[in-house]
Scaffold this active site. Structure first.
Site, short mmCIF file in Angstrom:
data_model
loop_
_atom_site.label_atom_id
_atom_site.label_comp_id
_atom_site.label_asym_id
_atom_site.label_seq_id
_atom_site.Cartn_x
_atom_site.Cartn_y
_atom_site.Cartn_z
N ARG A 1 65.01 4.75 158.54
CA ARG A 1 65.33 3.88 159.67
C ARG A 1 64.25 3.81 160.74
O ARG A 1 63.93 2.73 161.23
CB ARG A 1 66.62 4.38 160.32
CG ARG A 1 67.78 4.16 159.42
CD ARG A 1 69.06 4.66 160.01
NE ARG A 1 70.12 4.33 159.07
CZ ARG A 1 71.38 4.69 159.21
NH1 ARG A 1 71.75 5.40 160.25
NH2 ARG A 1 72.27 4.34 158.31
N GLY B 1 87.63 12.21 166.15
CA GLY B 1 86.93 11.40 165.16
C GLY B 1 86.84 12.21 163.88
O GLY B 1 87.61 13.16 163.69
N LEU B 2 85.88 11.89 163.04
CA LEU B 2 85.77 12.62 161.78
C LEU B 2 85.64 14.12 162.00
O LEU B 2 86.32 14.92 161.37
CB LEU B 2 84.54 12.14 161.01
CG LEU B 2 84.75 10.92 160.14
CD1 LEU B 2 83.46 10.62 159.41
CD2 LEU B 2 85.87 11.16 159.15
N HIS C 1 68.52 1.64 164.99
CA HIS C 1 68.82 1.19 163.63
C HIS C 1 68.15 -0.16 163.36
O HIS C 1 68.28 -1.08 164.15
CB HIS C 1 70.34 1.07 163.47
CG HIS C 1 70.77 0.99 162.04
ND1 HIS C 1 70.45 -0.09 161.24
CD2 HIS C 1 71.49 1.83 161.28
CE1 HIS C 1 70.97 0.13 160.03
NE2 HIS C 1 71.61 1.27 160.03
N GLY D 1 88.25 15.52 170.99
CA GLY D 1 87.70 14.51 170.11
C GLY D 1 88.39 14.59 168.76
O GLY D 1 88.51 15.66 168.17
C1 LIG Z 1 78.45 0.84 163.55
C2 LIG Z 1 78.19 2.20 163.00
C3 LIG Z 1 78.08 2.39 161.63
C4 LIG Z 1 77.84 3.64 161.11
N1 LIG Z 1 77.75 3.79 159.76
C5 LIG Z 1 77.55 5.03 159.25
C6 LIG Z 1 77.50 5.23 157.85
O1 LIG Z 1 77.63 4.29 157.06
N2 LIG Z 1 77.31 6.47 157.38
C7 LIG Z 1 77.17 7.54 158.21
O2 LIG Z 1 77.04 8.66 157.72
N3 LIG Z 1 77.23 7.37 159.54
C8 LIG Z 1 77.41 6.15 160.09
N4 LIG Z 1 77.46 6.01 161.46
C9 LIG Z 1 77.42 7.18 162.32
C10 LIG Z 1 78.77 7.88 162.33
O3 LIG Z 1 79.79 6.92 162.28
C11 LIG Z 1 79.00 8.72 163.56
O4 LIG Z 1 77.90 9.50 163.84
C12 LIG Z 1 80.18 9.65 163.35
O5 LIG Z 1 81.30 8.93 162.90
C13 LIG Z 1 80.53 10.41 164.61
O6 LIG Z 1 81.71 11.13 164.40
P1 LIG Z 1 82.23 12.15 165.47
O7 LIG Z 1 83.49 12.71 164.94
O8 LIG Z 1 81.15 13.10 165.83
O9 LIG Z 1 82.50 11.27 166.78
P2 LIG Z 1 83.46 10.00 167.06
O10 LIG Z 1 84.02 9.42 165.85
O11 LIG Z 1 82.70 9.14 168.00
O12 LIG Z 1 84.67 10.63 167.82
C14 LIG Z 1 84.61 11.05 169.14
C15 LIG Z 1 85.99 11.47 169.58
O13 LIG Z 1 85.91 12.09 170.83
C16 LIG Z 1 86.84 11.57 171.72
N5 LIG Z 1 86.27 11.74 173.05
C17 LIG Z 1 85.04 11.37 173.49
N6 LIG Z 1 84.87 11.77 174.76
C18 LIG Z 1 86.00 12.41 175.13
C19 LIG Z 1 86.44 13.03 176.32
N7 LIG Z 1 85.66 13.11 177.41
N8 LIG Z 1 87.69 13.56 176.35
C20 LIG Z 1 88.50 13.49 175.26
N9 LIG Z 1 88.13 12.93 174.11
C21 LIG Z 1 86.90 12.39 174.05
C22 LIG Z 1 87.07 10.16 171.26
O14 LIG Z 1 88.34 9.69 171.67
C23 LIG Z 1 86.99 10.35 169.75
O15 LIG Z 1 88.24 10.78 169.27
C24 LIG Z 1 77.68 4.74 161.98
C25 LIG Z 1 77.76 4.55 163.35
C26 LIG Z 1 77.98 3.29 163.87
C27 LIG Z 1 77.95 3.11 165.33
#
Ligand SMILES: Cc1cc2nc3c(=O)[nH]c(=O)nc-3n(C[C@H](O)[C@H](O)[C@H](O)COP(=O)(O)OP(=O)(O)OC[C@H]3O[C@@H](n4cnc5c(N)ncnc54)[C@H](O)[C@@H]3O)c2cc1C
Ligand code: FES
Lengths: 638, 262
Positions: free
Chosen positions: A332, A44-45, A268, A42
């Site tokens: 929320r 993401g952030l 939400h 993963g």
């Molecule tokens: C529309 C929306 C608006 C939002 N706005 C806000 C906000 O304003 N403020 C706030 O604090 N939060 C907000 N959130 C929540 C926040 O964006 C998320 O909780 C957060 O970004 C999740 O980050 P993460 O790194 O955990 O996961 P993600 O960003 O979802 O990253 C997941 C990663 O895992 C990888 N991955 C997944 N499964 C697999 C697998 N099986 N094998 C290999 N790779 C895989 C994906 O490719 C990706 O790179 C919002 C959410 C949404 C849906």
């Protein structure tokens, strides 16, 4: 085998725990770091910040994502902002207040120690983001600007218009790409983790499927970090991106990682309502809009008039009425429930499943330009989707699945019940209790990746005997074989139901029975229904094509199979938790529509252990929660 | 609210893999709601194909709200279709009329090889980012975020450049398949901020070199890239990139001893 849940919360007072713990942790010397490898699944952030930071420290990092590029991770879609206890506004904010608001916002179902650390780290996150070039919003004096978010009475949310997640993700992504350039991080895109490999009781690698060729690959490491995001797509329609899935976490669960509080999901309050049967996803309208928008529903039941024809005295600004001190910025879970109550009682906008979010007053007060500057892209997005102009008429909004507080159980070090498997970001359960406050998911993902894992992963490596393991080890071979068998089984069903049709059916059950409100009878029905659906999937799913090629239907099918099993567990968790707290609202346990907690019986985390087969229900374990700083009280936003 | 649905004819580029040749195949899209998005329309067509046992039309997509940059293909020769400032996932069927015929093709560029149907490989963008699209700061090294005030106009302009979603529409619509808009947006974003200024010269040199190495064409300033950009990334970014690059080339010579005929 059952593991005792030890949260490993350090002793000492809340404000020195993390500092003391960091000091006590063992360090890995720089020359040795090069010999150790970390897999980060993963990007993401949470994952990108972890991969960048671990790479900087000198570990050999392999990062994986299902996306074409890390820049496309779902974090990119976060709109409204990120919290930090900077107190730049001098409005009384502090680390303690952010900690307090988050514990209370989570309805006393999160660990105090984790939340405090999160609030402490929030301050450095903003510094780090600005240093890496994230263009956060600024005032005319050149200093950073803030807005307010729900569940708080201070203005502590940093933002980049309605694209905060995008800009923060690009910041973490570029830091990671720098490490790719420097050779410390190896980036693997379009590869989906389909299982975890456990050797001698420790997480030692993963099996991924190359999504372009269908090939399975084994990857070995000393530590595996999962940062694979949340599971809202169990509801089919949600604000999450299409590829968001529970698969990585679920496969780890089946390998021994406990799954905590699966029933804690966030619905939400402000999303664009559903338009039709073929809809593929729902679109969020950021909570930041509630800074300037006023939520209302027609006072008269069954009022079918257009909003502009409803005079002021026939509008019910229900959040302002019920929660005078927080008003439109009620948290929320509370705001969503109240919207549902209005609609259920017949006060929906023009008879539909929607209420209004109205900017008329703030446009009058601040002018259209100011509103455009603050929310331009959100208004534009609304206009595109609905063909209605929110500068002229109120937005129609309704709650939608958005975020999942539940996730893999982790201790204070973010390590799961499988040694060597760490979990970060939305994929873990750690910091938000039963309800997450707005703008704190971005904060948590970056805190985990930048400021927690770099320490705790090192401590694990320094304290653990890690024998030589390579991919010819039996565990890798056996895991690969079992995945192959599962894929073949799926693709050879050749039944009549499309993957989407099964996913939609699951989503409908989850939304109706395990959504904004839940009750015993409904949950039992859902468990039955989902059990049947699991059979339908394995007997009647239709997947065209083969396993040895790019096959998007096969990808979706694997994810849906896992969602089905998860859905069942969510219902079971919701059924067992005989109380209401945060986003988990059991109709049987309420006082006038407000959640009624039962602290005597349920002041704990529920963590579920897989028992080897989907036909054997998981075992429920608990971790007691203690509140030494923020005292257990009924949450009030009135 | 039931609205009048529409029927369309789609001529879609089908290609099994990068090695095989592709061809256009015609499909009917029936009973499409005007409120559906373009991708939801394709979902409907695909659902029909799958039921018949055919392989669905493959296209990249994820967020479906115009921010992840995954989606993108040509509709009747326009990148992301006819609406300005709109990704194809945010394009709604109300902009089309009953009986219309649409030709769907993947991005065409040497640096973006087709993977399957409407999906292509844009990893060249990642390699351009890797070559210098960052600020060299390690975690934990940062000073207080308000220590350096940044004039609001600079911060706003940096944001506008940083808003690029990396979808590749600029490359696809450029007759030279140039990646100048993408690359320049990152160079501009970082060179506007005090934190990014330190490395601006080397960054410009490295990113431009990588852009050329990937096989993108030269920019001849037609401006089609910006016109087709769903995020309205401005053409002035390219001017900034050229300036940054020239300045870097000149100062690099000076650093190397300057004027000795390098
Ligand atoms: C529309 C929306 C608006 C939002 N706005 C806000 C906000 O304003 N403020 C706030 O604090 N939060 C907000 N959130 C929540 C926040 O964006 C998320 O909780 C957060 O970004 C999740 O980050 P993460 O790194 O955990 O996961 P993600 O960003 O979802 O990253 C997941 C990663 O895992 C990888 N991955 C997944 N499964 C697999 C697998 N099986 N094998 C290999 N790779 C895989 C994906 O490719 C990706 O790179 C919002 C959410 C949404 C849906
Ligand atoms: S799917 Fe994300 S921009 Fe279109």
């Amino acid at each position: 085998m059952s593991v005792k849940l030890d949260s490993k919360i350090p002793s000492g007072s809340i404000d020195t725990k993390w500092k003391d713990h960091k000091f006590k942790m063992k360090l890995v010397n720089p020359a040795n770091k090069r010999k150790h490898s970390v897999i980060v699944v993963g990007t993401g952030l949470a994952g990108a910040s972890a991969a960048a930071s671990l790479g900087e420290l000198g570990y050999k990092v392999k990062a994986f994502c299902v996306h074409e590029s890390p820049r496309r991770a779902h974090s990119v879609a976060a709109q409204g902002g990120i919290n930090a206890a900077k107190n730049y506004q001098n409005d009384g904010d502090s680390v303690y207040r952010l900690f307090y608001d988050t514990v209370k916002g989570g309805d006393f179902r999160a660990r105090e120690a984790n939340v405090y650390r999160l609030a402490e780290a929030s301050v450095s996150i903003i510094d780090q983001a600005v240093a890496s070039g994230v263009p956060l919003a600024r005032e005319y004096g050149g200093l950073l600007s803030n807005r307010s978010f729900g569940g708080a009475q201070v203005s502590r949310t940093f933002y980049a218009r309605g694209q905060t997640g995008q800009q923060l993700l690009y910041g973490a992504y570029s830091s990671m790409m720098r490490q790719v350039d420097l050779g410390t991080v190896e980036l693997n895109t379009r590869k989906e983790m389909l299982d975890l490999v456990v050797v001698d009781g420790k997480a030692r690698g993963i099996i991924v499927r190359n999504l372009l060729t269908g090939e399975l690959e084994s990857h070995v490491a000393d530590v595996v970090v999962l940062a694979t995001g949340g599971y809202s797509n169990v509801f089919y329609l949600s604000t999450n991106a299409m590829a968001c899935a529970v698969t990585a976490a679920w496969k780890a669960h089946k390998k021994g990682s406990y799954f905590a509080n699966p029933c804690y999901t966030q619905i939400h309050p402000t999303c664009i309502p559903v338009h039709g049967e073929n809809q593929s996803k729902l679109t969020l309208m950021s909570e930041s809009l509630r800074n300037d928008g006023r939520v209302w529903a027609p006072l008269k039941k069954g009022d079918l008039r257009k909003p502009e024809d409803i005079p002021e005295n026939e509008r019910d600004y229900y959040l302002e009425r019920i929660y005078p001190s927080f008003g439109n910025l009620a948290p929320r879970d509370v705001a969503s429930r109240q919207a549902k109550f209005r609609v259920d009682e017949g006060h929906g906008a023009q008879g539909q499943e929607a209420v209004y979010l109205d900017f008329k007053d703030s446009i009058k007060r601040l002018g259209e330009d100011k509103i455009r500057e603050r929310y331009g892209n959100l208004f534009q997005m609304y206009d595109k989707i609905t063909a209605e102009d929110p500068y002229k008429q109120p937005m129609r909004i309704y709650p939608a699945p958005h975020y999942t507080m539940g996730g893999l159980w982790v201790d204070y070090n973010l390590m799961s019940t499988i040694p060597g498997l760490f979990v970060a970001g939305e994929a873990n359960f750690s910091d938000h209790g039963a309800n997450r406050l707005g703008a704190s998911a971005l904060m948590q993902g970056l805190a985990d990746g930048y400021f927690v894992l770099p320490y705790t992963v090192g401590d694990y490596i320094a304290n653990t005997k890690l024998g030589e393991v390579n991919t010819s080890n039996d565990a890798f071979k056996a895991t690969e074989e079992s995945i192959k068998a599962e894929i073949n089984k799926m693709i050879n069903v050749k039944g009549s139901r499309t993957v989407d049709s099964i996913h939609k059916e699951l989503g409908r059950v989850m939304w109706e029975k395990c959504g904004m409100s839940r009750n015993e009878a409904g949950l039992k029905e859902a468990i039955n229904h989902i059990g049947q659906l699991r059979k339908t999937f394995w007997n009647d799913v239709k997947i065209p094509g083969t396993a040895n090629e790019l096959n998007t239907e096969l990808e979706k099918a694997g994810r849906v199979a896992d969602f089905i099993e998860l859905g069942e567990l969510m219902c079971r968790d919701a059924l067992t938790r005989e109380e209401s707290c945060g986003g988990h609202f059991r109709e049987e346990f309420q006082v006038d529509g407000e959640a009624k907690r039962d602290d005597d019986k349920f002041c704990h985390v529920a963590a579920w252990e897989w028992n080897g087969s989907a036909d054997k229900p998981q075992t429920r374990h608990t971790e007691e929660l203690t509140f030494d700083n923020v005292h257990l009280a009924t949450r009030s936003y009135k | 609210m039931t609205k009048q649905t529409i029927n369309l004819k789609l001529k879609v580029w089908r290609q099994t893999n990068p090695q095989t040749e592709g061809k256009f195949v015609t499909y009917d899209a029936k009973d499409i709601s005007p409120d559906a998005s373009f991708l939801e329309m394709l979902d409907t067509v695909n659902e029909g194909l799958i039921k018949k046992g055919d392989s669905p039309i493959v296209f990249d997509h994820d967020c479906r709200e115009g921010i992840c940059g995954s989606c993108g293909f040509m509709i009747n020769g326009n990148a992301h279709g006819p609406e300005k400032s709109t990704t194809v996932c945010q394009l709604h069927m109300r902009h089309f009329h009953d009986g219309e015929e649409l030709v769907l093709e993947p991005w065409r560029a040497t640096a973006f090889p087709v993977i399957k149907d409407l999906m292509c490989d844009r990893s060249a963008f990642d390699r351009i980012m890797k070559s210098g699209g960052y600020i060299s700061v390690n975690t934990g090294n940062a000073q207080d975020a308000n220590a350096i005030p940044i004039p609001k106009p600079d911060a706003d302009e940096a944001f506008l450049s940083a808003a690029c979603i990396g979808c590749g529409a600029c490359v696809a619509s450029c007759k030279n398949a140039s990646a100048a808009l993408f690359t320049s947006a990152k160079i501009t974003h970082l060179s506007l901020l005090p934190q990014g200024k330190v490395e601006r010269g080397q960054r410009a040199l490295d990113m431009v070199a990588q852009m050329d190495a990937e096989g993108f064409g030269a920019c001849t300033s037609t401006g089609v890239c910006s016109a087709s950009c769903p995020k309205d990334i401005s053409l002035t970014n390219i001017a900034t990139m050229n300036r940054e690059y020239l300045k870097a080339v000149i100062t690099q010579k000076e650093e190397m001893g300057g004027g000795d005929g390098v």
